[in-house]
Design a protein around this motif. Structure first.
Motif, PDB file in Angstrom:
ATOM      1  N   ALA A 131      -9.267   7.686   4.115  1.00 55.50           N
ATOM      2  CA  ALA A 131      -9.132   8.773   3.143  1.00 55.50           C
ATOM      3  C   ALA A 131      -9.869  10.031   3.602  1.00 55.50           C
ATOM      4  CB  ALA A 131      -9.658   8.316   1.781  1.00 55.50           C
ATOM      5  N   ARG A 132     -11.085   9.852   4.110  1.00 48.93           N
ATOM      6  CA  ARG A 132     -11.871  11.000   4.566  1.00 48.93           C
ATOM      7  C   ARG A 132     -11.283  11.607   5.841  1.00 48.93           C
ATOM      8  NH1 ARG A 132     -17.019  11.537   2.441  1.00 48.93           N
ATOM      9  NH2 ARG A 132     -17.759  12.470   4.389  1.00 48.93           N
ATOM     10  N   SER A 133     -10.622  10.783   6.639  1.00 48.03           N
ATOM     11  CA  SER A 133     -10.077  11.280   7.906  1.00 48.03           C
ATOM     12  C   SER A 133      -8.740  11.970   7.739  1.00 48.03           C
ATOM     13  CB  SER A 133      -9.925  10.118   8.907  1.00 48.03           C
ATOM     14  OG  SER A 133     -11.162   9.502   9.168  1.00 48.03           O
ATOM     15  N   LEU A 134      -7.926  11.521   6.785  1.00 47.24           N
ATOM     16  CA  LEU A 134      -6.550  12.004   6.687  1.00 47.24           C
ATOM     17  C   LEU A 134      -6.310  12.990   5.555  1.00 47.24           C
ATOM     18  CD1 LEU A 134      -4.516   8.704   7.295  1.00 47.24           C
ATOM     19  CD2 LEU A 134      -5.033  10.519   8.934  1.00 47.24           C
ATOM     20  N   GLY A 135      -7.051  12.922   4.478  1.00 43.30           N
ATOM     21  CA  GLY A 135      -6.761  13.748   3.318  1.00 43.30           C
ATOM     22  C   GLY A 135      -5.864  13.025   2.334  1.00 43.30           C
ATOM     23  N   VAL A 136      -5.633  13.661   1.193  1.00 48.80           N
ATOM     24  CA  VAL A 136      -4.974  12.985   0.068  1.00 48.80           C
ATOM     25  C   VAL A 136      -3.542  12.587   0.393  1.00 48.80           C
ATOM     26  CG1 VAL A 136      -4.220  13.219  -2.317  1.00 48.80           C
ATOM     27  CG2 VAL A 136      -6.419  14.178  -1.612  1.00 48.80           C
ATOM     28  N   THR A 137      -2.736  13.504   0.907  1.00 48.76           N
ATOM     29  CA  THR A 137      -1.314  13.220   1.115  1.00 48.76           C
ATOM     30  C   THR A 137      -1.102  12.135   2.159  1.00 48.76           C
ATOM     31  OG1 THR A 137      -0.771  15.508   0.550  1.00 48.76           O
ATOM     32  CG2 THR A 137       0.912  14.213   1.693  1.00 48.76           C
ATOM     33  N   ALA A 138      -1.762  12.282   3.300  1.00 55.36           N
ATOM     34  CA  ALA A 138      -1.601  11.299   4.363  1.00 55.36           C
ATOM     35  C   ALA A 138      -2.179   9.946   3.942  1.00 55.36           C
ATOM     36  CB  ALA A 138      -2.278  11.784   5.639  1.00 55.36           C
ATOM     37  N   PHE A 139      -3.256   9.977   3.178  1.00 51.49           N
ATOM     38  CA  PHE A 139      -3.814   8.712   2.692  1.00 51.49           C
ATOM     39  C   PHE A 139      -2.836   8.026   1.751  1.00 51.49           C
ATOM     40  CE2 PHE A 139      -6.551   6.344  -0.389  1.00 51.49           C
ATOM     41  CZ  PHE A 139      -6.958   5.359   0.493  1.00 51.49           C
ATOM     42  N   GLY A 140      -2.070   8.799   0.998  1.00 55.26           N
ATOM     43  CA  GLY A 140      -1.041   8.218   0.149  1.00 55.26           C
ATOM     44  C   GLY A 140       0.001   7.476   0.966  1.00 55.26           C
ATOM     45  N   VAL A 141       0.373   8.027   2.118  1.00 57.89           N
ATOM     46  CA  VAL A 141       1.323   7.347   3.001  1.00 57.89           C
ATOM     47  C   VAL A 141       0.731   6.041   3.516  1.00 57.89           C
ATOM     48  CG1 VAL A 141       2.635   7.530   5.147  1.00 57.89           C
ATOM     49  CG2 VAL A 141       2.385   9.535   3.658  1.00 57.89           C
ATOM     50  N   PHE A 142      -0.544   6.094   3.927  1.00 58.09           N
ATOM     51  CA  PHE A 142      -1.227   4.882   4.387  1.00 58.09           C
ATOM     52  C   PHE A 142      -1.269   3.843   3.264  1.00 58.09           C
ATOM     53  CE2 PHE A 142      -4.998   2.237   4.962  1.00 58.09           C
ATOM     54  CZ  PHE A 142      -4.869   1.833   6.288  1.00 58.09           C
ATOM     55  N   SER A 143      -1.486   4.303   2.032  1.00 56.77           N
ATOM     56  CA  SER A 143      -1.537   3.388   0.892  1.00 56.77           C
ATOM     57  C   SER A 143      -0.195   2.709   0.649  1.00 56.77           C
ATOM     58  CB  SER A 143      -1.986   4.137  -0.368  1.00 56.77           C
ATOM     59  OG  SER A 143      -3.288   4.667  -0.200  1.00 56.77           O
ATOM     60  N   LEU A 144       0.911   3.427   0.920  1.00 60.42           N
ATOM     61  CA  LEU A 144       2.231   2.804   0.781  1.00 60.42           C
ATOM     62  C   LEU A 144       2.373   1.632   1.739  1.00 60.42           C
ATOM     63  CD1 LEU A 144       4.634   5.876   0.436  1.00 60.42           C
ATOM     64  CD2 LEU A 144       4.020   4.215  -1.331  1.00 60.42           C
ATOM     65  N   ALA A 145       1.901   1.827   2.971  1.00 56.15           N
ATOM     66  CA  ALA A 145       1.940   0.726   3.939  1.00 56.15           C
ATOM     67  C   ALA A 145       1.042  -0.418   3.486  1.00 56.15           C
ATOM     68  CB  ALA A 145       1.510   1.227   5.321  1.00 56.15           C
ATOM     69  N   TRP A 146      -0.115  -0.081   2.932  1.00 53.20           N
ATOM     70  CA  TRP A 146      -1.058  -1.088   2.465  1.00 53.20           C
ATOM     71  C   TRP A 146      -0.465  -1.903   1.316  1.00 53.20           C
ATOM     72  CZ3 TRP A 146      -6.519  -1.127   3.946  1.00 53.20           C
ATOM     73  CH2 TRP A 146      -7.258  -2.101   3.304  1.00 53.20           C
ATOM     74  N   VAL A 147       0.158  -1.216   0.358  1.00 56.81           N
ATOM     75  CA  VAL A 147       0.767  -1.905  -0.782  1.00 56.81           C
ATOM     76  C   VAL A 147       1.916  -2.803  -0.320  1.00 56.81           C
ATOM     77  CG1 VAL A 147       2.103  -1.563  -2.892  1.00 56.81           C
ATOM     78  CG2 VAL A 147       0.071  -0.181  -2.479  1.00 56.81           C
ATOM     79  N   THR A 148       2.698  -2.311   0.632  1.00 54.42           N
ATOM     80  CA  THR A 148       3.800  -3.112   1.170  1.00 54.42           C
ATOM     81  C   THR A 148       3.263  -4.382   1.822  1.00 54.42           C
ATOM     82  OG1 THR A 148       5.083  -1.103   1.560  1.00 54.42           O
ATOM     83  CG2 THR A 148       5.782  -3.095   2.712  1.00 54.42           C
ATOM     84  N   TYR A 149       2.175  -4.238   2.555  1.00 56.37           N
ATOM     85  CA  TYR A 149       1.534  -5.411   3.158  1.00 56.37           C
ATOM     86  C   TYR A 149       1.111  -6.402   2.083  1.00 56.37           C
ATOM     87  CZ  TYR A 149      -2.623  -8.012   4.666  1.00 56.37           C
ATOM     88  OH  TYR A 149      -3.564  -8.984   4.876  1.00 56.37           O
ATOM     89  N   GLY A 150       0.595  -5.912   0.954  1.00 53.97           N
ATOM     90  CA  GLY A 150       0.177  -6.796  -0.120  1.00 53.97           C
ATOM     91  C   GLY A 150       1.327  -7.617  -0.681  1.00 53.97           C
ATOM     92  N   VAL A 151       2.494  -6.987  -0.821  1.00 55.02           N
ATOM     93  CA  VAL A 151       3.665  -7.709  -1.324  1.00 55.02           C
ATOM     94  C   VAL A 151       4.103  -8.772  -0.316  1.00 55.02           C
ATOM     95  CG1 VAL A 151       6.086  -7.485  -2.001  1.00 55.02           C
ATOM     96  CG2 VAL A 151       4.424  -5.751  -2.712  1.00 55.02           C
ATOM     97  N   VAL A 152       4.161  -8.386   0.965  1.00 55.21           N
ATOM     98  CA  VAL A 152       4.568  -9.334   2.010  1.00 55.21           C
ATOM     99  C   VAL A 152       3.570 -10.484   2.105  1.00 55.21           C
ATOM    100  CG1 VAL A 152       5.058  -9.590   4.477  1.00 55.21           C
ATOM    101  CG2 VAL A 152       5.754  -7.503   3.288  1.00 55.21           C
ATOM    102  N   LEU A 153       2.298 -10.173   1.916  1.00 52.08           N
ATOM    103  CA  LEU A 153       1.263 -11.201   1.958  1.00 52.08           C
ATOM    104  C   LEU A 153       1.496 -12.252   0.872  1.00 52.08           C
ATOM    105  CD1 LEU A 153      -1.395 -11.957   3.404  1.00 52.08           C
ATOM    106  CD2 LEU A 153      -2.610 -10.679   1.639  1.00 52.08           C
ATOM    107  N   ASN A 154       1.894 -11.812  -0.327  1.00 56.27           N
ATOM    108  CA  ASN A 154       2.195 -12.762  -1.399  1.00 56.27           C
ATOM    109  C   ASN A 154       3.381 -13.651  -1.054  1.00 56.27           C
ATOM    110  OD1 ASN A 154       0.199 -12.321  -3.359  1.00 56.27           O
ATOM    111  ND2 ASN A 154       1.224 -10.496  -4.110  1.00 56.27           N
ATOM    112  N   VAL A 155       4.363 -13.083  -0.351  1.00 52.69           N
ATOM    113  CA  VAL A 155       5.516 -13.878   0.092  1.00 52.69           C
ATOM    114  C   VAL A 155       5.058 -14.950   1.074  1.00 52.69           C
ATOM    115  CG1 VAL A 155       7.701 -13.807   1.354  1.00 52.69           C
ATOM    116  CG2 VAL A 155       7.160 -11.996  -0.297  1.00 52.69           C
ATOM    117  N   SER A 156       4.238 -14.537   2.057  1.00 51.81           N
ATOM    118  CA  SER A 156       3.763 -15.468   3.077  1.00 51.81           C
ATOM    119  C   SER A 156       2.917 -16.580   2.466  1.00 51.81           C
ATOM    120  CB  SER A 156       2.959 -14.706   4.134  1.00 51.81           C
ATOM    121  OG  SER A 156       2.413 -15.585   5.096  1.00 51.81           O
TER     122      SER A 156
END
Length: 432
Positions: free
Chosen positions: A48-73
């Motif tokens: 968050a400190r390195s990328l800023g709000v908008t880019a961190f939001g994109v990173f968070s989308l990847a993180w949330v997607t990983y969470g869903v896939v993790l539940n599948v696994s």
């Protein structure tokens, strides 16, 4: 003269060693979750400190997607493993882990391939991030599979060390990603460091995952795996639906207030997550060694968590306002109004986890699926119905009522499942 050891002394000594072993396994579960939670928190803050709000939001989308896939696994690969292969002989554990970890790799490869296809079509910053996520998903899921495999074997220390290896590998990877300065670089660094820990897990266990065994594993565990898959996805999906609905009914600020109150419960929730790593394996051990004690074990487990949640919430209610503002800033005023209902909700969830562990240990996947679907529906309905009736506070109280109701259903089903298990044991004993 050789001292004589009575039968009672032997029993007491055995019970004491059993309690110490249980305490040790629970301690490693808490330590492992602490290591995982701290590394996730540090990664989030650093990105968050390195990328800023908008880019961190994109990173968070990847993180949330990983969470869903993790539940599948977990539903397909590791949840059936901890139910059926906790505390079993080493040979049986190894044979199951070979196929279970292979299934996790297969899930990562399949969904990772989908991310590689979808990523370029998305374009912008999101596309490259999802491409990198697709590349790293197999390693991410395998690392998580090792954690559950080690806890099934009662080797929580190995899971803790594996998470430490991931944390150490994250440091240079994040430094390099910061120099590149893109979202994709951070996703790649995060996933590549997990792959290092996943490879180390092979050395720790002496087991090599076999993806070709995934089909056989899914076929053998289909009575559990697919139901656990629906359970896990419905659990995470209910939380997302409530958040989206709350934002639409009340406003985005309401979502922030709820999130702020949940952050206040964060340390206690980390403890719950740590315990969740070992509760099902421990319940499975109790079922094998002393099945008549499973009900009391689950009650002690769930009641202890509920009592601890109430104590933590009580401490938050007594916390000075200045300290709350120091932690949450402007969010404190709205979040502080939600402490009581959220505490009751967490206490209800803690009580229900004891029954859930018992149902999973019994392999009663059909019952646990019904309970989870009922609890998820109540969660969404209570959260959104409360929001429509009384705003943010109403939503919090609606969720609290729904969670307590869901917990009651979990316990009713556990009682019925224990009775069925007892009836099934009696003919076996008579036959023997």
């Amino acid at each position: 003269m050789t001292p004589v050891t009575t039968e009672g002394e032997k029993t007491t000594a055995t019970a004491g060693s059993t309690r110490r072993a249980l305490a040790g396994r629970l301690s490693w579960g808490l330590a492992d979750q602490a290591a995982s939670s701290i590394s996730n928190f540090v990664v989030g803050v650093y990105v968050a400190r390195s990328l800023g709000v908008t880019a961190f939001g994109v990173f968070s989308l990847a993180w949330v997607t990983y969470g869903v896939v993790l539940n599948v696994s977990r539903g397909l690969a590791t949840d059936p493993l901890v139910v059926r292969f906790s505390g079993v002989p080493d040979t049986s554990w190894r044979g199951a882990v070979v196929r279970s970890t292979g299934t996790a790799l297969g899930v990562g490869a399949a969904i990772g391939a989908a991310c590689l296809v979808v990523g370029p079509a998305l374009g912008g910053r999101v596309g490259p991030a999802f491409v990198c996520l697709g590349v790293t998903l197999p390693g991410l899921l395998l690392q998580d599979a090792w954690r559950f495999s080690f806890f099934a074997a009662g080797a929580g220390r190995k899971a803790f060390v594996n998470d430490l290896v991931w944390g150490v590998a994250l440091v240079p990877a994040m430094v390099v990603a910061a120099r590149v300065g893109s979202v994709a670089a951070f996703v790649l660094a995060w996933g590549a460091s997990a792959a290092v820990a996943a490879a180390y897990g092979c050395l720790q266990s002496g087991v090599r995952p076999r993806p070709t065994g995934a089909r056989g594993w899914l076929r053998e565990q289909r009575d559990l795996g697919y139901r656990y898959l629906v359970e896990n996805v419905s659990l995470s999906g209910a939380s997302q639906l409530r958040a989206y609905g709350l934002g639409a009914i009340v406003g985005v600020g309401a979502v922030g207030a709820v999130r702020g109150a949940e952050l206040l419960m964060g340390p206690f929730l980390a403890v719950l997550m740590g315990l969740s790593l070992v509760t099902v394996p421990e319940a499975a051990r109790v079922l094998r060694q002393a099945p008549q004690r499973l009900g009391s074990f689950c009650l002690l487990l769930g009641g202890g968590q509920a009592a601890a949640a109430l104590c933590w919430g009580g401490a938050l209610l007594l916390m000075p306002g200045r300290l709350g503002e120091l932690v949450l800033g402007d969010v404190w005023h709205s979040a502080s109004q939600l402490i009581m209902p959220i505490t009751l909700g967490v206490a209800g969830a803690g009580l229900g986890t004891g029954a859930a562990a018992g149902l999973r240990a019994l392999g009663a996947a059909r019952r646990s699926l019904r309970c989870q679907l009922f609890a998820s529906a109540c969660y969404v309905g209570g959260g959104l119905g409360g929001a429509a009736a009384a705003g943010t506070v109403g939503s919090a109280w609606g969720v609290a009522a729904a969670t307590v109701s869901g917990s009651a259903v979990w316990w009713l089903h556990l009682r019925s499942a224990l009775r069925e298990h007892h009836r099934n044991l009696i003919p076996e004993v008579r036959t023997a």
